[in-house]
Design an enzyme around this catalytic site. Structure first.
Site, PDB file in Angstrom:
ATOM      1  CG  LEU A  13      -1.769   1.240   1.444  1.00  0.00           C
ATOM      2  CD1 LEU A  13      -2.698   1.496   0.256  1.00  0.00           C
ATOM      3  CD2 LEU A  13      -2.598   1.120   2.735  1.00  0.00           C
ATOM      4  CE1 TYR A  64       5.912 -11.209  10.170  1.00  0.00           C
ATOM      5  CE2 TYR A  64       5.066 -11.634  12.372  1.00  0.00           C
ATOM      6  CZ  TYR A  64       5.659 -12.081  11.201  1.00  0.00           C
ATOM      7  OH  TYR A  64       5.987 -13.419  11.070  1.00  0.00           O
ATOM      8  CE1 TYR A 128      -1.677  -7.830  10.233  1.00  0.00           C
ATOM      9  CE2 TYR A 128      -3.961  -8.409   9.772  1.00  0.00           C
ATOM     10  CZ  TYR A 128      -2.874  -7.588   9.563  1.00  0.00           C
ATOM     11  OH  TYR A 128      -2.974  -6.505   8.701  1.00  0.00           O
ATOM     12  CE  LYS A 132      -2.810  -3.356  11.476  1.00  0.00           C
ATOM     13  NZ  LYS A 132      -1.754  -2.404  11.006  1.00  0.00           N
ATOM     14  CD1 TRP A 153     -10.118  -9.936   2.818  1.00  0.00           C
ATOM     15  CD2 TRP A 153     -11.083 -10.802   1.006  1.00  0.00           C
ATOM     16  NE1 TRP A 153     -10.930 -10.971   3.220  1.00  0.00           N
ATOM     17  CE2 TRP A 153     -11.533 -11.518   2.121  1.00  0.00           C
ATOM     18  CE3 TRP A 153     -11.569 -11.169  -0.255  1.00  0.00           C
ATOM     19  CZ2 TRP A 153     -12.431 -12.577   2.040  1.00  0.00           C
ATOM     20  CZ3 TRP A 153     -12.468 -12.214  -0.343  1.00  0.00           C
ATOM     21  CH2 TRP A 153     -12.883 -12.912   0.788  1.00  0.00           C
TER      22      TRP A 153
HETATM   23  N1  LIG Z   1      -2.506  -6.540   3.037  1.00  0.00           N
HETATM   24  C1  LIG Z   1      -3.772  -6.579   3.443  1.00  0.00           C
HETATM   25  O1  LIG Z   1      -4.616  -7.333   2.926  1.00  0.00           O
HETATM   26  C2  LIG Z   1      -4.225  -5.662   4.560  1.00  0.00           C
HETATM   27  C3  LIG Z   1      -5.562  -5.752   4.989  1.00  0.00           C
HETATM   28  C4  LIG Z   1      -5.993  -4.896   6.012  1.00  0.00           C
HETATM   29  C5  LIG Z   1      -5.117  -3.992   6.590  1.00  0.00           C
HETATM   30  N2  LIG Z   1      -3.821  -3.940   6.168  1.00  0.00           N
HETATM   31  C6  LIG Z   1      -2.919  -2.974   6.816  1.00  0.00           C
HETATM   32  O2  LIG Z   1      -2.488  -2.026   5.844  1.00  0.00           O
HETATM   33  C7  LIG Z   1      -1.145  -1.622   6.086  1.00  0.00           C
HETATM   34  C8  LIG Z   1      -0.315  -1.813   4.831  1.00  0.00           C
HETATM   35  O3  LIG Z   1      -0.386  -3.191   4.451  1.00  0.00           O
HETATM   36  P1  LIG Z   1       0.543  -3.773   3.287  1.00  0.00           P
HETATM   37  O4  LIG Z   1      -0.135  -4.992   2.780  1.00  0.00           O
HETATM   38  O5  LIG Z   1       0.956  -2.689   2.358  1.00  0.00           O
HETATM   39  O6  LIG Z   1       1.801  -4.254   4.156  1.00  0.00           O
HETATM   40  P2  LIG Z   1       3.267  -4.638   3.688  1.00  0.00           P
HETATM   41  O7  LIG Z   1       3.370  -4.727   2.208  1.00  0.00           O
HETATM   42  O8  LIG Z   1       3.680  -5.805   4.516  1.00  0.00           O
HETATM   43  O9  LIG Z   1       4.087  -3.346   4.135  1.00  0.00           O
HETATM   44  C9  LIG Z   1       4.409  -3.089   5.464  1.00  0.00           C
HETATM   45  C10 LIG Z   1       5.748  -2.385   5.507  1.00  0.00           C
HETATM   46  O10 LIG Z   1       6.126  -2.206   6.888  1.00  0.00           O
HETATM   47  C11 LIG Z   1       7.494  -2.540   7.009  1.00  0.00           C
HETATM   48  N3  LIG Z   1       7.835  -2.933   8.365  1.00  0.00           N
HETATM   49  C12 LIG Z   1       7.717  -4.159   8.957  1.00  0.00           C
HETATM   50  N4  LIG Z   1       8.224  -4.131  10.208  1.00  0.00           N
HETATM   51  C13 LIG Z   1       8.656  -2.875  10.429  1.00  0.00           C
HETATM   52  C14 LIG Z   1       9.291  -2.227  11.517  1.00  0.00           C
HETATM   53  N5  LIG Z   1       9.583  -2.887  12.642  1.00  0.00           N
HETATM   54  N6  LIG Z   1       9.599  -0.923  11.414  1.00  0.00           N
HETATM   55  C15 LIG Z   1       9.330  -0.242  10.270  1.00  0.00           C
HETATM   56  N7  LIG Z   1       8.754  -0.796   9.189  1.00  0.00           N
HETATM   57  C16 LIG Z   1       8.416  -2.102   9.265  1.00  0.00           C
HETATM   58  C17 LIG Z   1       7.654  -3.697   6.033  1.00  0.00           C
HETATM   59  O11 LIG Z   1       9.016  -3.939   5.757  1.00  0.00           O
HETATM   60  P3  LIG Z   1       9.482  -5.451   5.402  1.00  0.00           P
HETATM   61  O12 LIG Z   1       8.738  -5.810   4.159  1.00  0.00           O
HETATM   62  O13 LIG Z   1      10.959  -5.313   5.238  1.00  0.00           O
HETATM   63  O14 LIG Z   1       9.071  -6.298   6.568  1.00  0.00           O
HETATM   64  C18 LIG Z   1       6.858  -3.213   4.839  1.00  0.00           C
HETATM   65  O15 LIG Z   1       7.641  -2.403   3.977  1.00  0.00           O
HETATM   66  C19 LIG Z   1      -0.669  -2.453   7.283  1.00  0.00           C
HETATM   67  O16 LIG Z   1      -0.776  -1.667   8.443  1.00  0.00           O
HETATM   68  C20 LIG Z   1      -1.660  -3.627   7.351  1.00  0.00           C
HETATM   69  O17 LIG Z   1      -1.805  -4.108   8.662  1.00  0.00           O
HETATM   70  C21 LIG Z   1      -3.354  -4.748   5.157  1.00  0.00           C
END
Ligand SMILES: NC(=O)c1ccc[n+]([C@@H]2O[C@H](COP(=O)([O-])OP(=O)(O)OC[C@H]3O[C@@H](n4cnc5c(N)ncnc54)[C@H](OP(=O)(O)O)[C@@H]3O)[C@@H](O)[C@H]2O)c1
Length: 296
Positions: A13, A64, A128, A132, A153
Site C-alpha cells: 500500500l 508485520y 494478527y 492490530k 483483502w
Molecule cells: N494486506 C492486506 O490485505 C491488509 C488488509 C488490512 C489492513 N492492512 C494494513 O495495511 C497496512 C499496509 O499493508 P501492506 O499490505 O501494504 O503491508 P506490507 O506490504 O507488509 O508493508 C508493510 C511495511 O512495513 C514494514 N515494516 C515491517 N516491520 C517494520 C518495523 N519494525 N519498522 C518499520 N517498518 C516495518 C515492512 O518492511 P518489510 O517488508 O521489510 O518487513 C513493509 O515495507 C498495514 O498496516 C496492514 O496491517 C493490510
C-alpha cells in the site's frame, strides 16, 4: 506546509500511497520511511526521529502483515503492530500531528451476516487481528486527532498478493483449490490510496471502513481473476477453510460497511470487479515494461 510522514512506505500500500500523495500534495511535503529509516520497535529512536521531522500528519502503515507468521511469532506481531504503533502514536502526539492508522477487517470475528459497522465490537480470531486491535487502542489513547482506516483483502502492483498468486499457479497447475467459506471485499491498493488522500484533505477523524464495494468469496474472486484474464483451461475447485488448514483462524464473513465513508466523501468506492479489471490490464503492462515474461 502540511508535512506528511508515511511509515511502511515501501510496502504494497505504501508505494501506491506515496505516488498518490505526491500527485495531491507538493512532493517535498510527503516523506516516506520504511524499516531502513525507522524501526518502529525501537521507542526512543522512533520518537526522536519523528520529533525531529515535525510532521503535521503521520500515516502509519508499517506492520508485520504475515497473518500466519504472526501465529508462530506472536512476540514480533505485538512488538511491531501493537508496541510499534504505540511508539508512532506517542511521537505524533508530541508533534501535535494527526495520527492515521491502517487497520484490518481481522479485528472482527465474522459471526455477523451483514456488513460490519465502525461501531461494532471487535473480537479478533487470530494473533494478527489481536495485535492490530491493540494498535488501534494505542492510537485512540494518544488523543482525539486520529483516523483509523480499516480495510481488507488488499492487492496491488507492489506486493505479494492473491491475484498474482492465482495467475502464477494457473500457469503451473491444471486445477486450483480455493476457499469458498470466507466472504469479504477485495480492495485495490490504488483505490484505497486515493480514498486515504481524500480523507486527509477532508480532515476527518474517528474510525472509517474503506474497501471496494460488492462482496465475494476467495473462490469467486479466483474465478473472476481467471475469467478476466482469459484463462479457461484451469479448473477451480471450492474448498473449506478447514480443508486448507492454515495456522491462523480467519473470519468467515468480514464485509465492511462503508456508508460512513460515502456520507463523508459523497462517493462509494467502485465494485471490486471493476478495480480488478484495471489491475489486470495495468499489471500486464508492468510485466512487459520490466522485460519479464507476461504471466499468462
Ligand atoms: N494486506 C492486506 O490485505 C491488509 C488488509 C488490512 C489492513 N492492512 C494494513 O495495511 C497496512 C499496509 O499493508 P501492506 O499490505 O501494504 O503491508 P506490507 O506490504 O507488509 O508493508 C508493510 C511495511 O512495513 C514494514 N515494516 C515491517 N516491520 C517494520 C518495523 N519494525 N519498522 C518499520 N517498518 C516495518 C515492512 O518492511 P518489510 O517488508 O521489510 O518487513 C513493509 O515495507 C498495514 O498496516 C496492514 O496491517 C493490510
Amino acid at each position: 506546509m502540511k508535512r506528511i510522514l508515511v511509515t511502511g512506505a515501501k510496502g504494497m500500500l505504501g508505494r501506491d500511497l506515496m505516488d498518490i500523495l505526491h500527485s495531491s500534495f507538493s512532493p517535498d511535503e510527503v516523506i516516506g520511511w520504511d524499516i531502513e529509516e525507522i524501526d518502529i520497535r525501537k521507542e526512543d529512536d522512533t520518537v526522536a526521529k519523528i520529533e525531529t521531522l515535525r510532521p503535521k500528519v503521520v500515516i502509519h502503515l508499517a506492520a508485520y502483515t504475515d497473518v500466519d507468521g504472526c501465529e508462530s511469532d506472536q512476540k514480533r506481531a505485538f512488538a511491531v503492530n501493537a508496541e510499534g504503533t504505540r511508539h508512532v502514536a506517542l511521537a505524533a502526539s508530541k508533534c501535535r500531528a494527526k495520527m492515521i492508522y491502517l487497520s484490518t477487517d481481522y479485528v472482527f470475528d465474522g459471526e455477523k451476516r451483514e456488513p460490519y459497522l465502525e461501531s461494532d465490537v471487535p473480537r479478533p480470531l487470530n494473533v494478527y487481528g489481536h495485535s492490530k486491535l491493540k494498535g488501534e487502542q494505542y492510537v485512540q489513547e494518544g488523543g482525539k486527532d486520529f483516523l483509523i482506516v480499516r480495510t481488507q483483502w488488499l492487492y496491488g502492483p507492489f506486493g505479494k498478493n492473491f491475484v498474482d498468486s492465482i495467475l502464477r499457479q494457473a500457469g503451473e497447475k491444471k486445477a486450483l483449490f480455493i476457499v469458498n467459506d470466507q466472504t469479504g471485499s477485495p480492495t485495490y491498493t490504488v483505490d484505497l490510496a486515493k480514498a486515504i488522500s481524500v480523507l486527509i484533505q477532508l480532515d476527518v477523524r474517528g474510525i472509517f471502513h474503506v474497501a471496494n464495494s460488492d462482496l465475494c468469496t476467495w473462490y469467486t474472486f479466483g474465478q473472476a481473476i481467471l475469467n478476466f484474464s482469459g484463462v479457461s483451461q484451469v479448473k477451480v475447485i471450492p474448498i473449506s477453510t478447514k480443508e486448507l488448514g492454515r495456522p491462523a483462524a480467519r473470519p468467515s464473513y468480514s464485509v465492511l460497511d462503508c456508508q460512513k465513508l460515502k456520507k463523508e466523501t459523497g462517493s462509494t468506492m467502485r465494485p471490486w470487479s471493476e478495480a480488478l479489471k484495471d489491475y489486470l490490464s495495468a499489471g500486464r503492462r508492468l510485466s512487459i515494461d520490466r522485460g519479464r515474461s507476461v504471466t499468462m
